[in-house]
Design a protein around this motif. Sequence first.
Motif, PDB file in Angstrom:
ATOM      1  N   ASN A 315      35.684  10.269  39.990  1.00 53.54           N
ATOM      2  CA  ASN A 315      37.033   9.790  39.687  1.00 53.54           C
ATOM      3  C   ASN A 315      37.400  10.199  38.263  1.00 53.54           C
ATOM      4  OD1 ASN A 315      39.386   7.893  39.361  1.00 53.54           O
ATOM      5  ND2 ASN A 315      38.779   7.420  41.469  1.00 53.54           N
ATOM      6  N   PHE A 316      38.236   9.436  37.623  1.00 55.46           N
ATOM      7  CA  PHE A 316      38.830   9.916  36.363  1.00 55.46           C
ATOM      8  C   PHE A 316      37.815  10.144  35.254  1.00 55.46           C
ATOM      9  CE2 PHE A 316      38.995   6.290  33.387  1.00 55.46           C
ATOM     10  CZ  PHE A 316      38.469   5.307  34.215  1.00 55.46           C
ATOM     11  N   LYS A 317      36.722   9.394  35.254  1.00 51.49           N
ATOM     12  CA  LYS A 317      35.771   9.504  34.135  1.00 51.49           C
ATOM     13  C   LYS A 317      35.185  10.903  34.011  1.00 51.49           C
ATOM     14  CE  LYS A 317      34.387   4.802  33.419  1.00 51.49           C
ATOM     15  NZ  LYS A 317      33.740   3.803  34.258  1.00 51.49           N
ATOM     16  N   GLU A 318      35.029  11.564  35.162  1.00 49.39           N
ATOM     17  CA  GLU A 318      34.434  12.901  35.144  1.00 49.39           C
ATOM     18  C   GLU A 318      35.364  13.923  34.498  1.00 49.39           C
ATOM     19  OE1 GLU A 318      34.032  10.749  37.526  1.00 49.39           O
ATOM     20  OE2 GLU A 318      31.855  10.607  37.705  1.00 49.39           O
ATOM     21  N   LEU A 319      36.630  13.564  34.326  1.00 53.23           N
ATOM     22  CA  LEU A 319      37.572  14.498  33.709  1.00 53.23           C
ATOM     23  C   LEU A 319      37.791  14.184  32.234  1.00 53.23           C
ATOM     24  CD1 LEU A 319      40.404  15.447  36.163  1.00 53.23           C
ATOM     25  CD2 LEU A 319      38.172  16.443  35.799  1.00 53.23           C
ATOM     26  N   LEU A 320      36.933  13.375  31.674  1.00 52.54           N
ATOM     27  CA  LEU A 320      37.077  13.022  30.266  1.00 52.54           C
ATOM     28  C   LEU A 320      35.839  13.427  29.494  1.00 52.54           C
ATOM     29  CD1 LEU A 320      38.488   9.390  30.620  1.00 52.54           C
ATOM     30  CD2 LEU A 320      39.748  11.390  29.808  1.00 52.54           C
ATOM     31  N   ASN A 321      36.070  13.834  28.274  1.00 51.09           N
ATOM     32  CA  ASN A 321      34.950  13.887  27.339  1.00 51.09           C
ATOM     33  C   ASN A 321      34.959  12.558  26.612  1.00 51.09           C
ATOM     34  OD1 ASN A 321      33.911  16.493  27.754  1.00 51.09           O
ATOM     35  ND2 ASN A 321      35.648  17.361  26.624  1.00 51.09           N
ATOM     36  N   ILE A 322      33.942  11.770  26.815  1.00 51.32           N
ATOM     37  CA  ILE A 322      33.896  10.472  26.142  1.00 51.32           C
ATOM     38  C   ILE A 322      33.126  10.646  24.838  1.00 51.32           C
ATOM     39  CG2 ILE A 322      33.115   8.084  26.247  1.00 51.32           C
ATOM     40  CD1 ILE A 322      35.289   8.555  28.227  1.00 51.32           C
ATOM     41  N   LYS A 323      33.830  10.395  23.740  1.00 44.98           N
ATOM     42  CA  LYS A 323      33.185  10.488  22.432  1.00 44.98           C
ATOM     43  C   LYS A 323      32.697   9.098  22.051  1.00 44.98           C
ATOM     44  CE  LYS A 323      36.931  12.037  20.512  1.00 44.98           C
ATOM     45  NZ  LYS A 323      37.897  12.654  19.583  1.00 44.98           N
ATOM     46  N   THR A 324      31.497   9.022  21.587  1.00 46.05           N
ATOM     47  CA  THR A 324      30.963   7.731  21.177  1.00 46.05           C
ATOM     48  C   THR A 324      30.978   7.648  19.663  1.00 46.05           C
ATOM     49  OG1 THR A 324      29.544   7.673  23.104  1.00 46.05           O
ATOM     50  CG2 THR A 324      28.945   6.223  21.305  1.00 46.05           C
ATOM     51  N   ILE A 325      31.739   6.702  19.148  1.00 44.75           N
ATOM     52  CA  ILE A 325      31.732   6.486  17.702  1.00 44.75           C
ATOM     53  C   ILE A 325      30.777   5.339  17.448  1.00 44.75           C
ATOM     54  CG2 ILE A 325      33.112   5.915  15.684  1.00 44.75           C
ATOM     55  CD1 ILE A 325      35.526   7.020  17.099  1.00 44.75           C
ATOM     56  N   SER A 326      29.679   5.656  16.848  1.00 42.93           N
ATOM     57  CA  SER A 326      28.635   4.659  16.688  1.00 42.93           C
ATOM     58  C   SER A 326      28.481   4.307  15.220  1.00 42.93           C
ATOM     59  CB  SER A 326      27.331   5.228  17.248  1.00 42.93           C
ATOM     60  OG  SER A 326      26.263   4.449  16.825  1.00 42.93           O
ATOM     61  N   HIS A 327      28.775   3.078  14.882  1.00 40.06           N
ATOM     62  CA  HIS A 327      28.671   2.646  13.500  1.00 40.06           C
ATOM     63  C   HIS A 327      27.229   2.331  13.144  1.00 40.06           C
ATOM     64  CE1 HIS A 327      33.033   2.096  12.742  1.00 40.06           C
ATOM     65  NE2 HIS A 327      33.041   2.086  14.068  1.00 40.06           N
ATOM     66  N   ARG A 328      26.918   2.551  11.887  1.00 41.85           N
ATOM     67  CA  ARG A 328      25.584   2.201  11.438  1.00 41.85           C
ATOM     68  C   ARG A 328      25.407   0.700  11.599  1.00 41.85           C
ATOM     69  NH1 ARG A 328      22.570   4.598   6.679  1.00 41.85           N
ATOM     70  NH2 ARG A 328      20.810   3.205   6.350  1.00 41.85           N
ATOM     71  N   ARG A 329      24.257   0.333  12.032  1.00 40.59           N
ATOM     72  CA  ARG A 329      24.011  -1.079  12.227  1.00 40.59           C
ATOM     73  C   ARG A 329      22.688  -1.461  11.569  1.00 40.59           C
ATOM     74  NH1 ARG A 329      22.045  -4.087  17.457  1.00 40.59           N
ATOM     75  NH2 ARG A 329      20.388  -2.672  16.905  1.00 40.59           N
ATOM     76  N   ALA A 330      22.771  -2.318  10.589  1.00 40.04           N
ATOM     77  CA  ALA A 330      21.563  -2.809   9.951  1.00 40.04           C
ATOM     78  C   ALA A 330      21.185  -4.128  10.603  1.00 40.04           C
ATOM     79  CB  ALA A 330      21.800  -3.003   8.461  1.00 40.04           C
ATOM     80  N   PRO A 331      20.008  -4.185  11.195  1.00 42.20           N
ATOM     81  CA  PRO A 331      19.622  -5.423  11.858  1.00 42.20           C
ATOM     82  C   PRO A 331      19.405  -6.538  10.840  1.00 42.20           C
ATOM     83  CG  PRO A 331      17.821  -3.829  11.898  1.00 42.20           C
ATOM     84  CD  PRO A 331      18.979  -3.149  11.260  1.00 42.20           C
ATOM     85  N   SER A 332      19.484  -7.745  11.303  1.00 41.69           N
ATOM     86  CA  SER A 332      19.287  -8.870  10.394  1.00 41.69           C
ATOM     87  C   SER A 332      17.839  -8.900   9.915  1.00 41.69           C
ATOM     88  CB  SER A 332      19.626 -10.180  11.089  1.00 41.69           C
ATOM     89  OG  SER A 332      18.704 -10.408  12.124  1.00 41.69           O
ATOM     90  N   GLN A 333      17.627  -9.556   8.803  1.00 46.14           N
ATOM     91  CA  GLN A 333      16.271  -9.657   8.268  1.00 46.14           C
ATOM     92  C   GLN A 333      15.784 -11.103   8.330  1.00 46.14           C
ATOM     93  OE1 GLN A 333      16.969  -6.493   4.937  1.00 46.14           O
ATOM     94  NE2 GLN A 333      14.826  -7.074   4.892  1.00 46.14           N
ATOM     95  N   TRP A 334      14.622 -11.334   7.781  1.00 47.26           N
ATOM     96  CA  TRP A 334      14.020 -12.653   7.923  1.00 47.26           C
ATOM     97  C   TRP A 334      13.238 -12.989   6.670  1.00 47.26           C
ATOM     98  CZ3 TRP A 334      12.548  -8.175  10.328  1.00 47.26           C
ATOM     99  CH2 TRP A 334      11.346  -7.634   9.882  1.00 47.26           C
ATOM    100  N   PHE A 335      12.945 -14.227   6.503  1.00 46.02           N
ATOM    101  CA  PHE A 335      11.978 -14.640   5.496  1.00 46.02           C
ATOM    102  C   PHE A 335      11.183 -15.786   6.095  1.00 46.02           C
ATOM    103  CE2 PHE A 335      10.435 -16.707   1.626  1.00 46.02           C
ATOM    104  CZ  PHE A 335       9.883 -15.594   0.999  1.00 46.02           C
ATOM    105  N   ARG A 336       9.977 -15.483   6.482  1.00 43.64           N
ATOM    106  CA  ARG A 336       9.179 -16.491   7.185  1.00 43.64           C
ATOM    107  C   ARG A 336       7.944 -16.814   6.366  1.00 43.64           C
ATOM    108  NH1 ARG A 336       9.037 -14.693  13.427  1.00 43.64           N
ATOM    109  NH2 ARG A 336       8.122 -16.751  13.607  1.00 43.64           N
ATOM    110  N   VAL A 337       7.685 -18.091   6.210  1.00 39.71           N
ATOM    111  CA  VAL A 337       6.555 -18.540   5.399  1.00 39.71           C
ATOM    112  C   VAL A 337       5.840 -19.656   6.150  1.00 39.71           C
ATOM    113  CG1 VAL A 337       7.694 -17.930   3.233  1.00 39.71           C
ATOM    114  CG2 VAL A 337       8.000 -20.208   4.167  1.00 39.71           C
ATOM    115  N   PRO A 338       4.601 -19.956   5.782  1.00 42.14           N
ATOM    116  CA  PRO A 338       3.894 -21.044   6.463  1.00 42.14           C
ATOM    117  C   PRO A 338       4.618 -22.369   6.228  1.00 42.14           C
ATOM    118  CG  PRO A 338       2.430 -19.864   4.963  1.00 42.14           C
ATOM    119  CD  PRO A 338       3.807 -19.358   4.712  1.00 42.14           C
ATOM    120  N   ALA A 339       4.348 -23.304   7.123  1.00 41.79           N
ATOM    121  CA  ALA A 339       5.048 -24.595   7.030  1.00 41.79           C
ATOM    122  C   ALA A 339       4.680 -25.341   5.745  1.00 41.79           C
ATOM    123  CB  ALA A 339       4.716 -25.442   8.244  1.00 41.79           C
ATOM    124  N   ASN A 340       3.439 -25.232   5.305  1.00 38.91           N
ATOM    125  CA  ASN A 340       2.997 -26.012   4.146  1.00 38.91           C
ATOM    126  C   ASN A 340       2.143 -25.186   3.210  1.00 38.91           C
ATOM    127  OD1 ASN A 340       3.811 -28.907   4.736  1.00 38.91           O
ATOM    128  ND2 ASN A 340       2.806 -28.297   6.648  1.00 38.91           N
TER     129      ASN A 340
END
Length: 741
Positions: A315-340
Amino acid sequence: MVRAGVRAAPELAKLAIDETGFGVFEDKVAKNYLATEFLADYLRDKKSVGVVDEDVERNIVHVAEPIGVVLAITPVTNPTSTVLYKAIVAAKTRNAVLFRPSPFAVRSCERSVEILREAAEEAGMPRGALQVIPDAANEVTHYLFKHPDVDFIWVTGGPKIVALANSAGKPGLSVGQAVGQQAPELAARAGFSVPPTTKILLAPLPADLALLGEHPLVQEKLMPVLGLVRARSAQHSIAAAVLVTEHGGLGHTAAIYANDDDVVTAYGLAVRTGRILVNAPTAVGALGGVYNNLTPTFSLGCGTWGGSSTTENVNFKELLNIKTISHRRAPSQWFRVPANIFFNAGALENLRDIQCGSVVVVTDGPSQERGVVDQMRSKLRTSHVQVFSEVQPEPDEATIRRGVALLERAQPDLVVAVGGGSVIDAAKAMRVSYEHPEKNLEDLTLPFLDPRKRVADYPRDAHTVQLVAVPTTSGTGSEVSPAAVLTVGDRKETLVDYCLVPEVAIVDPLLTLSMPPSVTVDSGIDALTHALEAAVSIFASPYTDAYCVQSARVIFDALPKVFDDPGDLGARTDMANAATLAGLAFANAFVGTNHALAHAVGATFGIAHGRANAVFLPHVLRYNAGLPSKFMPAPGYSAYIAPDKYAQLGRVVFGGREPEESRRRLFQGVAELLDRLQMPRTLKAVGVAEDEFLEALPELAMNAFQDLSNRTNPRMPLVSEITDLLKLGYYGTDDQAVTAK
Ligand SMILES: NC(=O)c1ccc[n+]([C@@H]2O[C@H](COP(=O)([O-])OP(=O)(O)OC[C@H]3O[C@@H](n4cnc5c(N)ncnc54)[C@H](O)[C@@H]3O)[C@@H](O)[C@H]2O)c1
Ligand SMILES: [Fe+2]
């Protein structure tokens, strides 16, 4: 265009039959509706211009572009519906179409395009965007196939034209299709007669698969004649259907009528067609939208089996060039320490508050002899205390196994690890192996590029055994870190996971007073290395930076003091806290290439971990401050800031106005500290023989390259660079010789 097509459905159906002599009027009218009304209903909410899709979570935007000029080959069998369908899909996607009809259906095509063009141009379609090239000559087709301005070839036709289109060397979509005469006419040609209302002729075919395969009517028939095989079983009927599709139906469409889902699934797995219709008429069902939710189409992909690039309902999708604009994505970070974390002189008293029924104390021989275990006993709430004191420096797997055997006998609810990093690491590995005997250490040490995507499968459930870590060195930071370093064969392997972090860390400097000078210095430089590596790690964050800076500042001040006066409790306290602070930093930012090098030479030549770190530290600082030949792939690390980070840290500790000056002072401060502590500055000075070093060099380089610690180093070290660093570690540099003793 859709409205014009719907209005013209009967006119075009009649024209198609008049021109081609194929088909049934009512069927053709229905198909023309499919190609207009059903298609429009499907396309209504589909985006085909500009931003067509957005994935906010993954920060990706999809933008549609037309392909350009589409050369559409249309068949004799659906000569008007295919034209309606392709033209509307092209308009939806802003493509121009050159129609090249079957020579037997030129008028059908031309009239369809005429009707569509009038409506489309009135609605604003550019002139010439829909054209028919009626000239029947083969050369015209060949010319168009090769024409540089034709961007896409979209064939609906027989195997010959499909093969020709596929060899044109252009992107395209080719799908096969079918030719019909009515049943009474066929019967007459075959020498018998049937009532004029007969729709289909059934031909009984042999049930024997070998005979069936040779029967002429097993082939594609393109007329209302159906072969009928009486099968003995569902399995037999599936085998017959598979055989039939292999004789000319591969890739196209198969259908089954059945109520048993298992039979439907078995059939679906067995036949090699792009569509498998269940309990629905095959011809119209395959076109989609009427009997099922397949995409409406007149272009049925037949997959690689039929020479198509797709098995989809095109169908119509095959007649398109789909361009993907992909933004840089920095994943979240963490700070994990022992409970005590309990710290400062006397912190060991906190052991009294820890609930326990049965305890195993993990330590090493010398520590037990110093009376450390007795100290623990006197503070623990229970008298059920067993001791595992077989840990050796840089522990190996055999030691872990013996420890696990003891845990299995003792069934403790609490493990107290008291000793240096070796003891705490051993206890971490023992606990995870004891709680999860199904996991083997080798799998858990699988290397990774991104800890969040790692393959190694660490336990996720809650611990059944609590771990309290009591360091007696200052130190590895192992009491708060998610790492455990083990010796496996002649290599050091690192287990890393937050499930390894002890629940409680008790950092009591009183326990460190007994450290001999070499252990004091080695473990102190290890702590400094942690701070300096975590500071420039690709996972460094404002959280870890804070710990790095404070920890380094304290170590530069306190380490010379404990070296001069091992009994200085104030300085010992500073060192104990600073080592744990550095531990908190690298527990989250991890370490770097310095540790990779130290692990490699430490394991091969039996050099204490901190001492091995010391040999490489000045060289790795300079290396990371240089321009990287290869960057570490790290989404959260946007510019190469290692030199700045050194400067920032250097400024806090040593001052300096310009970044370069602060950095220089830091590097000089490190060199001077090492000299002040009388640290051997080369592997040669540590006592490694040159021939042994050179012989081991290639393997050392590979081991260091594969070490997990490199993953967070700001520069990705090349094997050749690692080799150079190893040589620097062995021979030192000229300017270093000036300051070295
Ligand atoms: N898990 C981590 O995050 C991490 C980080 C860095 C290093 N490490 C690992 O830790 C190990 C090194 O640990 P370490 O530097 O603490 O040394 P260690 O545990 O190997 O101990 C060295 C020696 O010092 C003795 N010792 C320890 N404390 C003493 C004290 N208070 N008085 C007298 N003697 C004492 C020990 O009995 C041992 O003989 C290495 O295997 C290294 O790879 C682990
Ligand atoms: Fe270390």
